[in-house]
Design a protein around this motif. Structure first.
Motif, PDB file in Angstrom:
ATOM      1  N   ASN A 256       0.856  -1.181   0.000  1.00  0.00           N
ATOM      2  CA  ASN A 256       0.000   0.000   0.000  1.00  0.00           C
ATOM      3  C   ASN A 256       0.893   1.233   0.000  1.00  0.00           C
ATOM      4  OD1 ASN A 256      -2.375   1.548  -0.017  1.00  0.00           O
ATOM      5  ND2 ASN A 256      -3.388   0.121   1.376  1.00  0.00           N
ATOM      6  N   GLY A 257       0.269   2.402  -0.162  1.00  0.00           N
ATOM      7  CA  GLY A 257       1.058   3.617  -0.265  1.00  0.00           C
ATOM      8  C   GLY A 257       0.311   4.832   0.231  1.00  0.00           C
ATOM      9  N   TYR A 258       1.038   5.943   0.289  1.00  0.00           N
ATOM     10  CA  TYR A 258       0.553   7.204   0.855  1.00  0.00           C
ATOM     11  C   TYR A 258       1.103   8.300  -0.047  1.00  0.00           C
ATOM     12  CZ  TYR A 258      -0.116  10.536   4.865  1.00  0.00           C
ATOM     13  OH  TYR A 258      -0.486  11.548   5.718  1.00  0.00           O
ATOM     14  N   LYS A 259       0.277   8.777  -0.984  1.00  0.00           N
ATOM     15  CA  LYS A 259       0.726   9.721  -2.002  1.00  0.00           C
ATOM     16  C   LYS A 259       0.245  11.127  -1.632  1.00  0.00           C
ATOM     17  CE  LYS A 259       0.625   8.339  -6.280  1.00  0.00           C
ATOM     18  NZ  LYS A 259       0.160   8.004  -7.668  1.00  0.00           N
ATOM     19  N   VAL A 260       1.164  12.089  -1.651  1.00  0.00           N
ATOM     20  CA  VAL A 260       0.861  13.449  -1.199  1.00  0.00           C
ATOM     21  C   VAL A 260       0.891  14.423  -2.372  1.00  0.00           C
ATOM     22  CG1 VAL A 260       1.540  15.329   0.345  1.00  0.00           C
ATOM     23  CG2 VAL A 260       1.853  12.946   1.057  1.00  0.00           C
ATOM     24  N   TYR A 261      -0.118  15.287  -2.427  1.00  0.00           N
ATOM     25  CA  TYR A 261      -0.207  16.348  -3.430  1.00  0.00           C
ATOM     26  C   TYR A 261      -0.166  17.697  -2.736  1.00  0.00           C
ATOM     27  CZ  TYR A 261      -1.585  12.680  -6.648  1.00  0.00           C
ATOM     28  OH  TYR A 261      -1.594  11.548  -7.410  1.00  0.00           O
ATOM     29  N   TRP A 262       0.596  18.621  -3.337  1.00  0.00           N
ATOM     30  CA  TRP A 262       0.794  19.937  -2.734  1.00  0.00           C
ATOM     31  C   TRP A 262      -0.216  20.934  -3.290  1.00  0.00           C
ATOM     32  CZ3 TRP A 262       2.619  20.398   1.678  1.00  0.00           C
ATOM     33  CH2 TRP A 262       3.157  21.592   2.174  1.00  0.00           C
TER      34      TRP A 262
END
Length: 602
Positions: free
Chosen positions: A171-177
């Protein structure tokens, strides 16, 4: 032993999940030192891709505790960096993988505990949903190139819980600014620092916070907004479509099925034929070992069977979080052609350019722009040079693509299209990330236009080759599971900066090393593209026009190679490409083959 024992004690003190606590406790009781070291000594790295890894107990993996720690660090950094961030808030979405919903809830609650407004989706959504929510809100007031109304929501940052097309245990944790793009340096470094400073979990009540007034569900608003925006890309009113053709679609057990269906409806297209075994989300991915349509015919086996039963010649496939698009087409001899990312990319690019000129023939060509990555085909650059629009190259990954698009749009360019060869496509400016949902009906219209004209997508690709030259590539990978070995392999290739002058029979005219910042193509030998010391990437340019890039993947344990040849004679290009690929492998990879594992189908 003492250090491992201390780490284990910290884990057991902080982790509130009974299942993962039990994992570490059992390893302690069995004195499994090697596994304890693997799980606890290294933290899962927070980088420009956020987090991604296996779902297991331990600081090196994806689990409740590491998600909480990441969220705390991100929360503090956003609070310190972006003005009015609590009122602007955070968007949190999640896919259909195991624990994705739980990780999203923990993320949302962490931000709510600090007084942030939180937009938490009430069900699984494609990755593009998270991007579009805050991209639209923060930029529509001042951004003249996008015909959007100012929406109701004004968020500052987004988190998507997904591992994209990774195996089911990840699984993952993707961050958008707040610029609508994936985070880039230096944000990743500074967020990682805040994570390290906030490792102890805050004492919060998740259920109470998520039921509070700060948390709301943006699903209906964003669904209406998203499909309203992508409708502008339909050309059904300008061109004739062969709407009697049947199209097969697979969601690959991911989130795309429902949203691709709505996208087809938005475009006024006939309903696609779903691959029934794969259309519903299933975190077990029972019909595919690797839920990645980029893997080719093996991953598309059920799609091909469905298409042949229904006399369809076109297959569209999303990956599990629906931000990628794969395409396959049945040829006149009955064989299936699975288009690679470069082939799909140039088909999209030509479609975007022709449609742009149909809609606007007066704006100078040089005011339009397209982008692709450094390991993608150079054909887009050739097309741009011939047709007159601007082309930009950037590093691999949509964190680079999206930021470059934003930079060009802020300078007044009309952005049309961007892609990376790993079947990631960003058509238009609805959101600055790859999007397989909106690209599915767009490619459907492209294909149906070809069929209406009595030709196939492959026929049209051949026309483009004849117009711009054959740009044919072969891309593949080996598994390399030890990061230290990956570094050693590339250090051996660069040989302390004494790069080879030839690769077998092929003479090298230029070397670009974006790990150390070297590029012999410039007088000062300094690379012009951004440099990343943590990512291995070397490109060789050959006298005969060939290009070969070797790079380590940023999200998977893979050493990838990308080789391209260019010319006017297909047969000569293909034979020369085969020779070059063989010699690249023999010279650079064969000497270390004991460190590499080929894919199972090799």
């Amino acid at each position: 032993m003492s250090n491992i024992k201390e780490l284990a004690e910290s884990w057991l003190k902080w982790d509130k999940n009974a299942e993962t606590r039990k994992e570490i406790q059992s390893l302690l009781e069995s004195d499994n030192q090697s596994e304890l070291k693997s799980r606890l000594e290294q933290r899962i790295a927070f980088g420009t891709a956020g987090l991604r890894g296996p779902m297991k107990a331990g600081f090196s993996c994806m689990n409740d505790l590491t998600v909480i720690q990441a969220s705390q660090g991100l929360c503090i950094y956003v609070e310190q960096t972006l003005s009015n961030s609590k009122n602007s808030g955070i968007v949190v979405g999640y896919d259909g993988r195991h624990h994705s919903k739980e990780f999203a809830r923990l993320t949302a609650a962490t931000f709510a505990s600090r007084g942030f407004k939180v937009y938490l989706f009430s069900k699984i959504v494609p990755t593009p949903y998270v991007v579009i929510l805050y991209l639209i809100s923060n930029y529509m007031d001042c951004y003249v190139h996008q015909a959007f109304a100012v929406p109701e929501l004004k968020a500052s940052v987004g988190v998507m819980i997904t591992a994209s097309h990774n195996p089911k245990d990840d699984n993952g944790y993707k961050v958008y600014w707040d610029n609508g793009c994936q985070i880039n340096t230096p944000h990743d470094i500074r967020i990682a620092m805040q994570i390290d400073l906030n490792l102890e979990p805050w004492n919060i009540d998740v259920n109470e916070l998520l039921n509070g007034s700060l948390v709301s569900d943006p699903l209906d608003t964003i669904t209406k907004s998203y499909f309203g925006k992508i409708a502008k890309y339909s050309v059904k009113n300008e061109v004739k479509l062969a709407t009697s053709e049947k199209i097969v679609y697979t969601a690959m057990h991911g989130v795309g099925g429902e949203y691709a269906k709505m996208a087809f409806e938005t475009f006024g297209l006939p309903a696609f034929i779903p691959v029934d075994q794969q259309i519903q989300p299933d975190p077990e991915f029972p019909t595919v070992a690797f839920p990645n349509p980029e893997e080719g015919k093996g991953a598309l086996k059920l799609s091909i069977e469905t298409a042949e039963r229904n006399n369809s010649r076109l297959i569209l496939a999303n990956d599990p979080d629906a931000d990628r698009l794969a395409v396959a087409e049945r040829q006149p001899d009955g064989q299936w052609k699975v288009f690679n990312g470069n082939e799909i990319g140039v088909l999209f690019a030509d479609w975007a350019w022709q449609n742009a000129r149909r809609a606007d023939s007066t704006t100078p060509a040089e005011r339009f722009c397209m982008i692709n990555t450094a390991v993608s085909s150079s054909m887009l650059k050739t097309m741009a040079n011939k047709d007159g629009y601007r082309h930009e190259e950037c590093l691999t990954g949509f964190k680079w693509v999206g930021n470059k698009a934003r930079e060009l749009m802020d300078k007044g360019y009309n952005f049309l299209f961007a892609y990376e060869e790993a079947i990631g496509f960003m058509y238009g400016d609805v959101s600055l990330d790859k999007d397989g949902v909106r690209c599915a009906p767009i490619f459907a219209e492209l294909a149906l236009t070809c069929y209406q004209a009595g030709k196939s997508c492959q026929d049209h690709l051949e026309e483009l080759y004849k117009r711009y030259g054959y740009h044919i590539s072969k891309n593949r990978y080996f598994f390399c599971y030890d990061p230290k070995k990956m570094v050693a392999i590339f250090d051996k290739i660069r040989n302390y900066g004494q790069f080879p002058t030839n690769c077998g029979d092929f003479y090298i005219t230029r070397v670009r090393d974006l790990t150390v910042g070297y590029d012999s193509g410039y007088p000062d030998h300094k690379a012009r593209l951004p440099v990343s010391s943590s990512t291995q990437m070397i490109t060789f340019y050959f006298e005969n026009g060939g290009i070969a890039t070797l790079r380590g993947s940023g999200t998977e344990p893979k050493l990838k190679y990308y080789v391209e040849m260019i010319g006017s004679d297909r047969q000569l290009v293909e034979s020369t490409l085969s020779q070059l690929v063989e010699q690249v492998i023999n010279q650079f990879l064969r000497p270390v083959e004991n460190e590499l594992t080929p894919p199972k189908d090799d």
